[in-house]
Design an enzyme around this catalytic site. Structure first.
Site, PDB file in Angstrom:
ATOM      1  N   HIS A  14      -0.143   5.457   4.090  1.00  0.00           N
ATOM      2  CA  HIS A  14       0.157   5.915   2.730  1.00  0.00           C
ATOM      3  C   HIS A  14      -0.861   6.962   2.319  1.00  0.00           C
ATOM      4  O   HIS A  14      -1.826   7.239   3.018  1.00  0.00           O
ATOM      5  CB  HIS A  14       0.173   4.741   1.732  1.00  0.00           C
ATOM      6  N   CYS A  33      -8.292   7.167  -0.163  1.00  0.00           N
ATOM      7  CA  CYS A  33      -6.842   6.950  -0.127  1.00  0.00           C
ATOM      8  C   CYS A  33      -6.064   8.198  -0.532  1.00  0.00           C
ATOM      9  O   CYS A  33      -4.843   8.213  -0.474  1.00  0.00           O
ATOM     10  CB  CYS A  33      -6.450   5.751  -1.003  1.00  0.00           C
ATOM     11  N   HIS A  41      -3.384   1.172   6.644  1.00  0.00           N
ATOM     12  CA  HIS A  41      -4.036  -0.109   6.365  1.00  0.00           C
ATOM     13  C   HIS A  41      -3.337  -1.206   7.158  1.00  0.00           C
ATOM     14  O   HIS A  41      -2.131  -1.111   7.424  1.00  0.00           O
ATOM     15  CB  HIS A  41      -3.950  -0.470   4.882  1.00  0.00           C
ATOM     16  N   ASP A  79       6.654  -2.040   8.203  1.00  0.00           N
ATOM     17  CA  ASP A  79       5.766  -2.084   9.366  1.00  0.00           C
ATOM     18  C   ASP A  79       5.863  -0.801  10.193  1.00  0.00           C
ATOM     19  O   ASP A  79       6.964  -0.383  10.574  1.00  0.00           O
ATOM     20  CB  ASP A  79       6.107  -3.296  10.239  1.00  0.00           C
ATOM     21  N   HIS A  80       4.697  -0.178  10.442  1.00  0.00           N
ATOM     22  CA  HIS A  80       4.601   1.087  11.173  1.00  0.00           C
ATOM     23  C   HIS A  80       5.346   2.220  10.480  1.00  0.00           C
ATOM     24  O   HIS A  80       5.840   3.146  11.140  1.00  0.00           O
ATOM     25  CB  HIS A  80       5.076   0.922  12.628  1.00  0.00           C
ATOM     26  N   GLU A 126      -4.864  -5.279   0.917  1.00  0.00           N
ATOM     27  CA  GLU A 126      -4.858  -3.944   1.517  1.00  0.00           C
ATOM     28  C   GLU A 126      -6.019  -3.825   2.504  1.00  0.00           C
ATOM     29  O   GLU A 126      -5.889  -3.208   3.559  1.00  0.00           O
ATOM     30  CB  GLU A 126      -4.984  -2.869   0.440  1.00  0.00           C
TER      31      GLU A 126
HETATM   32 NI    NI Z   1      -5.346   3.592   1.340  1.00  0.00          NI
END
Ligand code: NI
Length: 136
Positions: A14, A33, A41, A79-80, A126
């Protein structure tokens, strides 16, 4: 009332940014981030359901049902994947842990209710040190 929790994991990419802000402001507010070229993550998800045990089975919820539900509605989609770009239920939303926890709740609350129990909490890590809890 009994509370039962299923734990799942997913890895996803992300970034946190607002397009109308400069790169500098994004960095100030969102820190690492905000990295323009994404980062990932290893998320840990705890889904807690509450209810009374069924008189015949002794189960609050059938964990086979719960794990299949979480897999299909949440894990397979995340996922992925890139949370900002690939995940239908995150389109147009900030890819923060807070917003993601709310979105995960929205995917699974009703199907859980159909089993005669209630979603109590979505807890999402996270990182090892940072997590969010959403109670609806
Ligand atoms: Ni992040």
């Amino acid at each position: 009332m009994i509370y039962i929790t299923r734990k799942e994991r997913f890895n996803a990419a992300h970034k946190l940014f607002r397009a109308e802000w400069t790169e500098q402001k994004n960095l100030e507010i969102f820190g690492k981030c905000s990295n323009p070229n994404w980062h990932g993550h290893n998320y840990e998800l705890f889904v807690t359901v509450k209810g009374e045990p069924n008189k015949e089975t002794g189960f609050v919820i059938d964990l086979k049902f719960l794990s299949k539900l979480i897999k299909e509605k949440v894990i397979d989609k995340l996922d992925h994947k890139n949370i900002n770009m690939d995940v239908d239920f995150m389109h147009g939303r900030m890819a923060s842990t807070e917003i993601l926890a709310v979105a995960i709740w929205e995917q699974i609350a009703l199907p859980i209710k159909s089993q005669g129990c209630e979603l109590h909490c979505v807890k999402l890590f996270e990182t090892e040190n940072n997590f969010v809890e959403y109670f609806g």
